[in-house]
Design a protein around this motif. Structure first.
Motif, PDB file in Angstrom:
ATOM      1  N   TYR A 143       0.744  -0.972  -0.138  1.00  0.00           N
ATOM      2  CA  TYR A 143       0.013  -0.183   0.066  1.00  0.00           C
ATOM      3  C   TYR A 143       0.740   1.089   0.178  1.00  0.00           C
ATOM      4  CZ  TYR A 143      -2.971   3.572   1.702  1.00  0.00           C
ATOM      5  OH  TYR A 143      -3.655   4.941   1.925  1.00  0.00           O
ATOM      6  N   PHE A 144       2.108   1.291   0.717  1.00  0.00           N
ATOM      7  CA  PHE A 144       2.598   2.285   0.821  1.00  0.00           C
ATOM      8  C   PHE A 144       3.500   2.598  -0.209  1.00  0.00           C
ATOM      9  CE2 PHE A 144       1.564   2.172   5.618  1.00  0.00           C
ATOM     10  CZ  PHE A 144       0.926   3.719   5.814  1.00  0.00           C
ATOM     11  N   GLU A 145       4.105   1.591  -0.666  1.00  0.00           N
ATOM     12  CA  GLU A 145       5.014   1.702  -1.903  1.00  0.00           C
ATOM     13  C   GLU A 145       3.950   2.334  -3.155  1.00  0.00           C
ATOM     14  OE1 GLU A 145       8.249   0.903  -4.153  1.00  0.00           O
ATOM     15  OE2 GLU A 145       8.087   1.086  -2.001  1.00  0.00           O
ATOM     16  N   SER A 146       2.807   1.735  -3.135  1.00  0.00           N
ATOM     17  CA  SER A 146       2.007   2.333  -4.065  1.00  0.00           C
ATOM     18  C   SER A 146       1.778   3.950  -4.146  1.00  0.00           C
ATOM     19  CB  SER A 146       0.612   1.600  -4.519  1.00  0.00           C
ATOM     20  OG  SER A 146      -0.178   1.849  -3.216  1.00  0.00           O
ATOM     21  N   VAL A 147       1.399   4.334  -2.763  1.00  0.00           N
ATOM     22  CA  VAL A 147       1.409   5.845  -2.506  1.00  0.00           C
ATOM     23  C   VAL A 147       2.393   6.650  -3.031  1.00  0.00           C
ATOM     24  CG1 VAL A 147       0.869   7.339  -0.591  1.00  0.00           C
ATOM     25  CG2 VAL A 147      -0.373   5.310  -0.600  1.00  0.00           C
ATOM     26  N   LEU A 148       3.569   5.964  -2.682  1.00  0.00           N
ATOM     27  CA  LEU A 148       4.947   6.703  -2.989  1.00  0.00           C
ATOM     28  C   LEU A 148       4.909   6.733  -4.514  1.00  0.00           C
ATOM     29  CD1 LEU A 148       7.416   5.225  -0.562  1.00  0.00           C
ATOM     30  CD2 LEU A 148       6.879   7.825  -0.693  1.00  0.00           C
ATOM     31  N   ALA A 149       4.709   5.614  -5.223  1.00  0.00           N
ATOM     32  CA  ALA A 149       4.729   5.725  -6.821  1.00  0.00           C
ATOM     33  C   ALA A 149       3.693   6.621  -7.302  1.00  0.00           C
ATOM     34  CB  ALA A 149       4.488   4.279  -7.227  1.00  0.00           C
ATOM     35  N   ARG A 150       2.676   6.797  -6.659  1.00  0.00           N
ATOM     36  CA  ARG A 150       1.588   7.599  -7.352  1.00  0.00           C
ATOM     37  C   ARG A 150       1.574   9.056  -6.843  1.00  0.00           C
ATOM     38  NH1 ARG A 150      -3.895   4.226  -6.505  1.00  0.00           N
ATOM     39  NH2 ARG A 150      -2.543   3.534  -4.382  1.00  0.00           N
ATOM     40  N   ASN A 151       2.890   9.619  -6.273  1.00  0.00           N
ATOM     41  CA  ASN A 151       2.720  10.951  -5.680  1.00  0.00           C
ATOM     42  C   ASN A 151       2.545  11.779  -7.116  1.00  0.00           C
ATOM     43  OD1 ASN A 151       3.893  13.621  -5.452  1.00  0.00           O
ATOM     44  ND2 ASN A 151       4.664  12.733  -3.366  1.00  0.00           N
ATOM     45  N   PRO A 152       1.485  12.907  -6.951  1.00  0.00           N
ATOM     46  CA  PRO A 152       1.400  13.578  -8.239  1.00  0.00           C
ATOM     47  C   PRO A 152       2.402  14.465  -8.746  1.00  0.00           C
ATOM     48  CG  PRO A 152      -0.137  14.170  -6.421  1.00  0.00           C
ATOM     49  CD  PRO A 152       0.586  12.993  -5.933  1.00  0.00           C
ATOM     50  N   HIS A 153       3.203  14.795  -7.417  1.00  0.00           N
ATOM     51  CA  HIS A 153       4.234  15.802  -7.717  1.00  0.00           C
ATOM     52  C   HIS A 153       5.667  15.135  -8.324  1.00  0.00           C
ATOM     53  CE1 HIS A 153       2.006  19.088  -5.651  1.00  0.00           C
ATOM     54  NE2 HIS A 153       1.367  18.157  -5.146  1.00  0.00           N
ATOM     55  N   ASN A 154       5.542  13.681  -8.514  1.00  0.00           N
ATOM     56  CA  ASN A 154       6.588  13.125  -8.798  1.00  0.00           C
ATOM     57  C   ASN A 154       7.822  13.266  -7.919  1.00  0.00           C
ATOM     58  OD1 ASN A 154       7.700  10.970 -10.642  1.00  0.00           O
ATOM     59  ND2 ASN A 154       8.868  12.641 -11.844  1.00  0.00           N
ATOM     60  N   GLU A 155       7.623  13.471  -6.641  1.00  0.00           N
ATOM     61  CA  GLU A 155       8.569  13.594  -5.600  1.00  0.00           C
ATOM     62  C   GLU A 155       8.754  12.301  -4.710  1.00  0.00           C
ATOM     63  OE1 GLU A 155      10.336  15.906  -5.118  1.00  0.00           O
ATOM     64  OE2 GLU A 155       9.589  17.604  -6.185  1.00  0.00           O
ATOM     65  N   PRO A 156       9.714  12.183  -4.001  1.00  0.00           N
ATOM     66  CA  PRO A 156      10.009  10.916  -3.280  1.00  0.00           C
ATOM     67  C   PRO A 156       9.254  10.883  -1.862  1.00  0.00           C
ATOM     68  CG  PRO A 156      11.819  12.231  -3.052  1.00  0.00           C
ATOM     69  CD  PRO A 156      11.153  13.035  -3.952  1.00  0.00           C
ATOM     70  N   TYR A 157       8.080  11.601  -1.540  1.00  0.00           N
ATOM     71  CA  TYR A 157       7.531  11.705  -0.436  1.00  0.00           C
ATOM     72  C   TYR A 157       6.033  11.077  -0.637  1.00  0.00           C
ATOM     73  CZ  TYR A 157      10.848  15.159  -0.452  1.00  0.00           C
ATOM     74  OH  TYR A 157      12.132  16.095  -0.532  1.00  0.00           O
ATOM     75  N   LEU A 158       5.456  10.803   0.735  1.00  0.00           N
ATOM     76  CA  LEU A 158       4.134  10.037   0.471  1.00  0.00           C
ATOM     77  C   LEU A 158       2.975  11.069   0.377  1.00  0.00           C
ATOM     78  CD1 LEU A 158       4.517   7.790   3.923  1.00  0.00           C
ATOM     79  CD2 LEU A 158       3.956   7.083   1.611  1.00  0.00           C
ATOM     80  N   LEU A 159       3.277  12.360   0.508  1.00  0.00           N
ATOM     81  CA  LEU A 159       2.149  13.329  -0.074  1.00  0.00           C
ATOM     82  C   LEU A 159       2.909  14.791  -0.243  1.00  0.00           C
ATOM     83  CD1 LEU A 159       0.209  14.799   2.692  1.00  0.00           C
ATOM     84  CD2 LEU A 159       2.086  13.303   3.119  1.00  0.00           C
ATOM     85  N   GLY A 160       2.667  15.610  -1.188  1.00  0.00           N
ATOM     86  CA  GLY A 160       2.913  16.914  -1.513  1.00  0.00           C
ATOM     87  C   GLY A 160       4.531  16.830  -2.073  1.00  0.00           C
TER      88      GLY A 160
END
Length: 242
Positions: free
Chosen positions: A151-168
């Motif tokens: 789950y968390f790996e997919s959240v990181l992969a889908r960061n809309p900012h294309n950044e290596p964070y879980l959000l933003g």
């Protein structure tokens, strides 16, 4: 603002998620229970606040945070409060709720980690529930860690900012908490984590990114960082890490 953090002085536990946020932000805080009782602090001060019958909003258990006249309990709730004040969460409401949702999911994982060594009762010693712990840990390492990490790996992969964070587009308190999860699991289940690491490149990169933050690196090298031990949430029992 000067904050007062109340948590057990000899373990990282759930209080460590709050400590990491305060340290990353360079916030001024007092780790009350780790101070001497002669100064009016220590565990005695924490227990007085828990048992104060005049407190209209008592905490069930540590950690809790004192900020001015407010006393805030529950790790995810404390971080929900601190996030915007420490610039560790985006400004918009949707992002703050998303961060809180992720933190609550991390809280679910923390509970499951604890239950690998105390699956029957927290009142029993580990030695009194070893067979149940082995069975619980087998499921945790084979099924539950991969489920959460997927789950968390997919959240990181889908960061809309294309950044290596879980959000933003910059580091948040949720990233700090995920660092703590990975560090704790590496201590408790080193064989399992070594086996799983290659399948979760985004999570492993996030762990390294947080560890390299200057303030976090200094904190990890300091005496303020309580070492992992056999009294906290993350405990290493070799027989549970098959």
């Amino acid at each position: 603002m000067r904050y007062k953090l109340y948590y057990w002085p000899t373990i990282q536990g759930r209080g460590e998620f709050v400590r990491l946020a305060l340290e990353q932000a360079g916030a001024t805080y007092t780790d009350v229970a780790r101070r001497s009782e002669r100064s009016g602090m220590g565990v005695a001060a924490m227990m007085r606040l828990i048992e104060d019958q005049r407190n209209p909003s008592p905490s069930f258990a540590p950690p809790f945070l004192q900020a001015g006249d407010m006393v805030i309990g529950q790790t995810a709730n404390i971080l929900l409060f601190l996030g915007p004040r420490l610039n560790l969460v985006p400004e918009d409401e949707a992002s703050r709720l998303w961060a809180h949702q992720l933190q609550l999911t991390i809280a679910d994982l923390v509970t499951e980690v604890h239950d690998t060594h105390h699956p029957v009762s927290s009142e029993l010693y580990y030695k009194d529930q070893k067979p149940e712990a082995r069975r619980r840990a087998n499921d945790f390492t084979a099924v539950r860690i991969p489920k959460f990490f997927d789950y968390f790996e997919s959240v990181l992969a889908r960061n809309p900012h294309n950044e290596p964070y879980l959000l933003g587009d910059k580091l948040s308190y949720v990233d700090l908490s995920m660092f703590q999860i990975i560090a704790g699991l590496r201590f408790a289940f080193p064989k399992t984590m070594k086996r799983l690491a290659s399948g979760y490149p985004h999570l492993m990169a996030l762990h390294q990114l947080v560890a390299s933050q200057p303030r976090i690196a200094r904190y990890l090298a300091s005496t303020r960082r309580v070492p992992f031990n056999q009294q906290g949430i993350f405990r290493h029992y070799p027989e549970l890490d098959k």
